[in-house]
Enzyme design. Structure first.
Site, PDB file in Angstrom:
ATOM      1  N   TYR A  84      28.336  28.789  49.376  1.00 42.73           N
ATOM      2  CA  TYR A  84      29.756  28.601  49.725  1.00 42.73           C
ATOM      3  C   TYR A  84      30.137  29.249  51.045  1.00 42.73           C
ATOM      4  O   TYR A  84      31.185  28.958  51.602  1.00 42.73           O
ATOM      5  CB  TYR A  84      30.681  29.089  48.591  1.00 42.73           C
ATOM      6  CG  TYR A  84      30.643  30.577  48.320  1.00 42.73           C
ATOM      7  CD1 TYR A  84      31.210  31.497  49.196  1.00 42.73           C
ATOM      8  CD2 TYR A  84      30.028  31.066  47.165  1.00 42.73           C
ATOM      9  CE1 TYR A  84      31.175  32.855  48.940  1.00 42.73           C
ATOM     10  CE2 TYR A  84      29.990  32.423  46.895  1.00 42.73           C
ATOM     11  CZ  TYR A  84      30.562  33.314  47.784  1.00 42.73           C
ATOM     12  OH  TYR A  84      30.512  34.653  47.523  1.00 42.73           O
ATOM     13  N   ALA A 112      27.042  38.609  39.273  1.00 42.40           N
ATOM     14  CA  ALA A 112      28.268  38.748  38.488  1.00 42.40           C
ATOM     15  C   ALA A 112      28.657  37.325  38.099  1.00 42.40           C
ATOM     16  O   ALA A 112      28.557  36.410  38.916  1.00 42.40           O
ATOM     17  CB  ALA A 112      29.355  39.399  39.320  1.00 42.40           C
ATOM     18  N   MET A 210      28.262  31.496  41.189  1.00 44.00           N
ATOM     19  CA  MET A 210      28.142  30.712  42.432  1.00 44.00           C
ATOM     20  C   MET A 210      26.844  31.018  43.174  1.00 44.00           C
ATOM     21  O   MET A 210      26.777  30.869  44.392  1.00 44.00           O
ATOM     22  CB  MET A 210      29.334  31.018  43.347  1.00 44.00           C
ATOM     23  CG  MET A 210      30.689  30.881  42.677  1.00 44.00           C
ATOM     24  SD  MET A 210      32.001  31.497  43.744  1.00 44.00           S
ATOM     25  CE  MET A 210      33.411  31.449  42.621  1.00 44.00           C
ATOM     26  N   ASN A 234      34.078  38.959  34.169  1.00 43.47           N
ATOM     27  CA  ASN A 234      35.407  38.477  33.769  1.00 43.47           C
ATOM     28  C   ASN A 234      35.185  37.339  32.788  1.00 43.47           C
ATOM     29  O   ASN A 234      34.086  36.775  32.732  1.00 43.47           O
ATOM     30  CB  ASN A 234      36.165  37.956  35.002  1.00 43.47           C
ATOM     31  CG  ASN A 234      35.392  36.841  35.717  1.00 43.47           C
ATOM     32  OD1 ASN A 234      34.430  37.116  36.440  1.00 43.47           O
ATOM     33  ND2 ASN A 234      35.762  35.606  35.480  1.00 43.47           N
ATOM     34  N   HIS A 246      38.704  38.475  42.570  1.00 47.93           N
ATOM     35  CA  HIS A 246      37.442  39.087  42.984  1.00 47.93           C
ATOM     36  C   HIS A 246      37.482  40.600  42.710  1.00 47.93           C
ATOM     37  O   HIS A 246      36.451  41.212  42.423  1.00 47.93           O
ATOM     38  CB  HIS A 246      37.183  38.801  44.464  1.00 47.93           C
ATOM     39  CG  HIS A 246      35.851  39.279  44.950  1.00 47.93           C
ATOM     40  ND1 HIS A 246      34.648  38.818  44.430  1.00 47.93           N
ATOM     41  CD2 HIS A 246      35.507  40.190  45.891  1.00 47.93           C
ATOM     42  CE1 HIS A 246      33.645  39.430  45.036  1.00 47.93           C
ATOM     43  NE2 HIS A 246      34.136  40.271  45.929  1.00 47.93           N
TER      44      HIS A 246
HETATM   45  N1  HPA Z   1      33.396  31.779  38.011  1.00 50.35           N
HETATM   46  C1  HPA Z   1      32.502  31.571  38.987  1.00 50.35           C
HETATM   47  N2  HPA Z   1      31.846  32.553  39.597  1.00 50.35           N
HETATM   48  C2  HPA Z   1      32.090  33.812  39.190  1.00 50.35           C
HETATM   49  C3  HPA Z   1      33.007  34.105  38.187  1.00 50.35           C
HETATM   50  C4  HPA Z   1      33.706  33.025  37.563  1.00 50.35           C
HETATM   51  O1  HPA Z   1      34.532  33.196  36.649  1.00 50.35           O
HETATM   52  N3  HPA Z   1      33.014  35.456  38.040  1.00 50.35           N
HETATM   53  C5  HPA Z   1      32.117  35.952  38.932  1.00 50.35           C
HETATM   54  N4  HPA Z   1      31.559  34.959  39.641  1.00 50.35           N
END
Ligand code: HPA
Length: 274
Positions: A84, A112, A210, A234, A246
Site C-alpha cells: 500500500y 499486527a 495488509m 484490534n 492506527h
Molecule cells: N485490518 C487490516 N489491517 C490491520 C488491521 C485491521 O483491522 N489491524 C491491523 N492491521
C-alpha cells in the site's frame, strides 16, 4: 527479479557480519522491539543497502539487525515494506530474497492484524496456519527465474507444520493462551468495511492485515520454512462499536510486547538448526 541485485545487496551485508544468519525475522508494526533483544547486533539501515527500498510508515524503523538470539544467528527486518505504500510486489519481497542469499533456512514473519474471529480479543497472539491472498496480485507474476524457485510453487504447506507444532508447544511451556488461524491479506491502506469483515469470516479468515502474504509466497518460492505470528491488535471493523485507529494497533502491540518477546524467543530456541 534481477539476481544480480540480490547478490549485490547480500554481498554488501556480508561485508559487515562474521556469521551467516540461519533464521530471518520480519517484525511488523509495533513488534520491532524483538530486534532490541539481539546480541552483538550489527545494524544496517535499509537506505545503505544497494537496491533496497526504504520504509515510510510511522512505527517502522527501516533497518536490518543481525546478530544472535537464543544462541541462533538471526537477521531481523525492523520494519517491512508494504504494497500500500506504493512499492511493487518485487520491492516488498526483495529483502526475503536477500536473506535467502545470506543463508537463512527459515523465516519468522510477524504482523499486527485485526481479529475477524469473534472468539479473539485484542492482545491475542495467533499462529498463522494458512492464508488467503486477497491482495489481487502476488510477487511471482511475471517471468520466472528458475534459479530463485519453480514457475508454479506449491503452497499446500505454506506455513511449516512442524514449526506450528513447535510454536504451540512453546506457548504452552510459557503459559501463553495462543490462538491459531487463517490470515487474510488485503491491499490496504484502508481498513475493511464491516460487511467485508463478515465476508472474510465466511471465507474462513480469522485475522486480517495488509502484509505478510507477499513475503510468505516468496519465502515458499525460495524453499524457506515459514512460521507466521499475528498480534491481534484490534477487532476488525464492525465487531465492536468503535472506530479503528492506527494508534490502537500500536497501543496493543506495546501492551503485549512482553508476551510476544517471550513467545518468539522460546520458539526460536526450539526451532531445529536446519
Ligand atoms: N485490518 C487490516 N489491517 C490491520 C488491521 C485491521 O483491522 N489491524 C491491523 N492491521
Amino acid at each position: 527479479m534481477d539476481v544480480n541485485y540480490i547478490k549485490e545487496a547480500s554481498a554488501f551485508i556480508e561485508k559487515h557480519i562474521d556469521n551467516k544468519p540461519a533464521i530471518g525475522l520480519v517484525l511488523g508494526s509495533g513488534l520491532g522491539v524483538l530486534a532490541e533483544e539481539i546480541q552483538d547486533p550489527v545494524m544496517i539501515n535499509y537506505e545503505d543497502i544497494p537496491h533496497f527500498p526504504t520504509s515510510t510508515v510511522a512505527g517502522h524503523k527501516g533497518r536490518l539487525v543481525i546478530g544472535t538470539l537464543q544462541g541462533k544467528h538471526v537477521v531481523a527486518m525492523q520494519g517491512r515494506f508494504h504494497y500500500y505504500e506504493g512499492y511493487t510486489m518485487q520491492q516488498v519481497t526483495f529483502p526475503i530474497r536477500v536473506m535467502k542469499e545470506l543463508g537463512i533456512h527459515s523465516l519468522i514473519v510477524t504482523n499486527a492484524a485485526g481479529g475477524i474471529n469473534k472468539a479473539f480479543i485484542p492482545g491475542d497472539l495467533m499462529i498463522i496456519t494458512d492464508h488467503i491472498n486477497n491482495m489481487g496480485t502476488n510477487p511471482l507474476v511475471g517471468p520466472n527465474d528458475d534459479r530463485l524457485g519453480p514457475r508454479f510453487p506449491d503452497l499446500s504447506r505454506a506455513y511449516d507444520h512442524q514449526y506450528i507444532k513447535i510454536a504451540k508447544q512453546c506457548a504452552e511451556t510459557i503459559g501463553l493462551n495462543i490462538k491459531e488461524g487463517v490470515y487474510v491479506a488485503n491491499q490496504g491502506p484502508i481498513y475493511e468495511t464491516p460487511i467485508e469483515v463478515n465476508m472474510l469470516r465466511t471465507l474462513g479468515g480469522d485475522a486480517v492485515g495488509m502484509s505478510t502474504v507477499p513475503e510468505v509466497i516468496v519465502a515458499n518460492h525460495a524453499s524457506l520454512r515459514v512460521l507466521g505470528i499475528s498480534c491481534i491488535s484490534n477487532m476488525a471493523a464492525g465487531i465492536l462499536d468503535q472506530p479503528l485507529t492506527h494508534d490502537e494497533v500500536i497501543e496493543t502491540t506495546e501492551r503485549v510486547k512482553e508476551d510476544f518477546l517471550k513467545f518468539v524467543k522460546e520458539t526460536i530456541k526450539q526451532l531445529p538448526n536446519k
